[in-house]
Design an enzyme around this catalytic site. Structure first.
Site, short mmCIF file in Angstrom:
data_model
loop_
_atom_site.label_atom_id
_atom_site.label_comp_id
_atom_site.label_asym_id
_atom_site.label_seq_id
_atom_site.Cartn_x
_atom_site.Cartn_y
_atom_site.Cartn_z
N GLU A 66 -7.87 5.48 8.66
CA GLU A 66 -7.00 4.77 9.59
C GLU A 66 -7.60 4.72 10.99
O GLU A 66 -7.49 3.71 11.68
CB GLU A 66 -5.60 5.40 9.65
N GLY A 86 -1.29 0.35 12.73
CA GLY A 86 -1.37 0.43 11.27
C GLY A 86 -0.08 -0.01 10.62
O GLY A 86 1.01 0.35 11.05
N GLY A 112 -7.06 -12.07 10.64
CA GLY A 112 -6.13 -13.14 10.94
C GLY A 112 -5.56 -12.98 12.34
O GLY A 112 -5.92 -12.07 13.08
#
Length: 144
Positions: A66, A86, A112
């Site tokens: 992460e 996250g 994106g």
């Protein structure tokens, strides 16, 4: 290959300073390389990152994944206008590790406007696969 990063005005030292007073620093994580489309990080396998059986803790692997993926997302966006957090992470633990370092490399699967998806591979010092993770990061506009 054209770099995916918003700005190349960042050094490994600057990235490592970010982790000084949070989980990354507590677990001994360190950024080691910024490539045109990837970010690398290492973490020691020691008393901070092992579970009671003496193996690398799966949660430590997930924290490493992460961290490297989230920081990679932050390098893609304009941090003056956006933040990244996250949204989802999964981790498949493939092989146990008892000592040395684990090496994580984050590469984008999708960049994106509202989400990023990262493939994170974690290997041991012998380049054997330890964990494979996928991290989805939400991209949000900063509030005024």
């Amino acid at each position: 290959m054209k770099p995916i990063w918003h700005s190349l005005d960042v050094s490994l030292d600057q990235l490592n300073e970010i982790g000084n007073n949070n989980m990354a620093g507590l677990l001994g994580m360190e950024f080691t390389e910024i490539g045109p489309d990837y970010l690398r990080m290492i973490m020691p396998v020691d008393n901070r990152t092992k579970q009671p059986y003496g193996l690398l803790h799966g949660g430590a692997s997930a924290a490493l994944a992460e961290t490297v993926g989230s920081v990679a997302s932050s390098l893609v966006i304009d941090t003056k206008k956006q933040i990244c957090v996250g949204l989802d992470i999964n981790a498949n633990h493939i092989k146990g590790v008892t000592s040395g370092y684990v090496h994580a490399i984050a590469r984008p699967l999708h960049i994106g406007t509202t989400t990023h998806v990262w493939d994170i591979r974690i290997c041991d010092d012998d380049n054997k696969l330890v964990c494979i993770s996928r991290l989805t990061v939400a991209i949000r506009d900063k509030k005024a």
